[in-house]
Design an enzyme around this catalytic site. Structure first.
Site, PDB file in Angstrom:
ATOM      1  CE  LYS A 197      -1.540   2.771   2.244  1.00  0.00           C
ATOM      2  NZ  LYS A 197      -0.641   3.694   3.133  1.00  0.00           N
TER       3      LYS A 197
ATOM      4  CB  THR B 173       8.930   2.142   1.469  1.00  0.00           C
ATOM      5  OG1 THR B 173       8.059   1.449   1.051  1.00  0.00           O
ATOM      6  CG2 THR B 173       9.758   1.645   1.261  1.00  0.00           C
TER       7      THR B 173
ATOM      8  CD  GLU C 143      -1.529  10.708  -0.448  1.00  0.00           C
ATOM      9  OE1 GLU C 143      -2.258   9.949   0.701  1.00  0.00           O
ATOM     10  OE2 GLU C 143      -0.673  11.579   0.477  1.00  0.00           O
TER      11      GLU C 143
ATOM     12  CG  ASN D 232      -2.174  14.613   1.252  1.00  0.00           C
ATOM     13  OD1 ASN D 232      -1.427  13.977   2.829  1.00  0.00           O
ATOM     14  ND2 ASN D 232      -1.322  14.497   0.912  1.00  0.00           N
TER      15      ASN D 232
ATOM     16  CB  THR E 217     -10.965  18.450   9.550  1.00  0.00           C
ATOM     17  OG1 THR E 217     -10.660  18.803   7.840  1.00  0.00           O
ATOM     18  CG2 THR E 217     -10.543  18.471  10.461  1.00  0.00           C
TER      19      THR E 217
END
Lengths: 396, 396
Positions: free
Chosen positions: B172, B183, B269, B391, B396
């Site tokens: 992952k 890593t 990402e 990110n 939240t």
């Protein structure tokens, strides 16, 4: 010591001007600072091994320890431009020196902008011919900008040796900014009388705790330069090391460099917030500075603060990979004035109060290491959509 | 050597399962890999000094050199959670070992997700009770993901010592990924017979040129782990160092780790592109690897490629601040197969052809240093609006 209104030309005997010569589409893009008399000069340069032609040329000009001016363009970095770039940078200095009526070795040169394009010298030399000695200092400050959104300047006055001494600084950011480097372009003028060696020594010392402690994106430019000119026209007795005069001068110098460094961080590309990290209780000042710098350099901390997210785990994580000795069970973290982690454990905090604090345009992070007396600060900015936009679209 | 269809449970005597226990809203978030018999085990861990509780616990489990399984959760990293976190990680291993019917020291534990929140142990232990030994290996691969968009897996078969030997890997990503670290989470299973020491030695050696050569954002997690289990059920004679069998095994091992590393970089990402940098002609392999890593880590290179912008000056700039010896006048750069900089000078290239190449989902950067015979590769991804979005909004 007092901050006053003014420009880079406020110290006695300094002048500046800026014009549009065609390197940018419509904005002012070429300017100079000149001193009435030869000024003692100090400088620090990028540590990137790929150094732009103007960096090479200005390093040579520093040999005599004195300069009477600096010619600066924005819109083209004259970097990675081979032998032609070197000749162009020399030619730029010669043209400016001739136009001012001083020897070519009295004129430094600096460039900022895109890398790898030859400098269009016909535009530059035509532009130099238009520069006025007693021109518009505000235009100079505009002429050194690239993607900057704000002009960065400060003027401070203090009393040294019975005389009023003035120091002015201006700078440009705002991408390719990272620690361990001499940093972006910054110019400081002062009418203080101080020997070249002492000025250079102070510049190196203060760069460590100011410009070298800011980061926008971890990239280090080929063109970074901080240049200080001290022409002595304030008329006070020459500053001697470790005297009261020296400390007064150093305080003013540090205040100017700190203000410029923070302004550059705050105006980082796409930034909405200034991030200030302060580490205390570290094993050394160096360790504290590195920890602070690692925090403000973390993309995850930067994006969290853009998102107004009190994700303090990312701060702790950054402390952990800072490469400095740490004790995770002893350290404490405050975010925006609220304690979030104490002696190795999460602390309950009022989420609503935190949200309100994170709306601010300057966010303070405090890390107490509980290991010693070392302390150090660093400044950065948040990482935003606009950073990506600016840098994905800059060239094409 | 052949890539085959399969899962982490494809090697003989391995099983895996995954279920939803409530750490994520609806997605699978808890899983295990188990081996029919005790397997020789090797692992590398994050170098972050802040290490999550499961890292500490798994390090202790490695003492005997053997493991019979690993229990993994996503959604909560169990990091920065103090003494309670350590107890929770131990308890997680005990519950899984009990449920499987093996000794507690035979079960490793790994976690990934948000930092600084206590692990909800009632959910975890209830979940462990639902895991099947002969469960759904595809569900395991889903259970280890956080912001990943793709499952990362590979299965390779080869002949060693007259037997078919299989090796499978899954991993992952996809944020908090950076060089010099063990890593992210990666698990490798194989039915090869190989001693623990030799397996560990090979893992360290190959991690240097695979996982340690990828970067997504320069942040280093508190939870990174690569765990390899070799249960010997292929039945070939135990692999001895520097034999033909050893080289066949090493080739397979490197292929598995390289495939996972590249998949992690590609699924960084927000990424739209895999960036592969290859440096040749450097003074050493280490220098070449560091230069390649610096290039793929540069935010300015990353944003330029997101913008399909052939801004090679940023590549050269990154080479310059890599900290390695360079000769700017000797080096050459190719971008997406097109030479853009040769022996210190810009090269004219067909902009239209370049634009077409930069549309690709994998971009290759070649740097020829002309200084020696060192070479090395690194992998990263572009920096996009979505990286910032993911990110800024994760917590939240």
């Amino acid at each position: 010591m007092e901050v006053i209104a003014g420009t880079i030309a406020s110290p006695k005997g300094f002048y500046a001007d800026g014009i549009h010569c065609g390197l940018k589409k419509t904005k002012v893009d070429l300017g100079w600072i000149v001193s009435e008399v030869p000024a003692n000069a100090a400088a620090v340069f990028t540590t990137n091994q790929v150094q732009a032609a103007p960096i090479q040329v200005t390093k040579e000009k520093m040999a005599s320890g004195q300069l009477q001016g600096v010619i600066v363009n924005a819109g083209n970095a004259n970097a990675c431009t081979g032998a032609q770039g070197y000749t162009d940078a020399q030619q730029m200095a010669i043209a400016a020196a001739d136009h001012l009526g001083v020897a070519a070795d009295q004129m430094a040169v600096a460039s900022t902008g895109i890398i790898g394009r030859p400098l269009p010298m016909e535009k530059v030399t035509a532009g130099i011919a238009q520069l006025q000695k007693t021109g518009d200092p505000q235009a100079f400050q505009k002429a050194i900008l690239t993607t900057d959104l704000t002009e960065k300047q400060i003027v401070i006055q203090t009393q040294i040796g019975g005389k009023t001494v003035t120091m002015a600084g201006c700078a440009k950011g705002s991408g390719m900014i990272h620690p361990n480097m001499a940093t972006m372009l910054a110019f400081v003028t002062t009418d203080a009388a101080i020997a070249t060696d002492l000025l250079q020594q102070l510049l190196r010392e203060l760069t460590e705790v100011t410009f070298n402690q800011i980061t926008v994106d971890g990239d280090t430019s080929t063109n970074d330069m901080v240049l200080v000119l001290a022409n002595g026209l304030a008329g006070q007795p020459e500053i001697q090391k470790d005297t009261a005069d020296y400390h007064a001068f150093k305080e003013m110098f540090q205040a100017v460099l700190t203000a410029l460094a923070k302004e550059i961080a705050q105006d980082g590309e796409g930034a909405t917030k200034l991030i200030e990290a302060k580490t205390t209780g570290a094993v050394s000042d160096e360790a504290a500075r590195m920890i602070s710098k690692t925090i403000v350099g973390s993309p995850l901390v930067k994006t969290a603060l853009f998102g107004k997210d009190p994700n303090w785990g990312r701060i702790l994580c950054a402390v952990g990979y800072s490469g400095q000795p740490i004790d995770p069970n002893a350290l404490s973290i405050s975010l925006a004035g609220i304690l979030v982690f104490e002696a190795g454990k999460p602390v309950f905090f009022d989420e609503e109060c935190m949200q309100e604090k994170l709306e601010g345009s300057a966010i303070e992070i405090l890390v107490a290491m509980a290991q010693g007396t070392g302390q150090g600060m660093a400044w950065g900015c948040d990482l935003t959509y606009d950073y990506v936009k600016i840098n994905a679209l800059y060239h094409t």
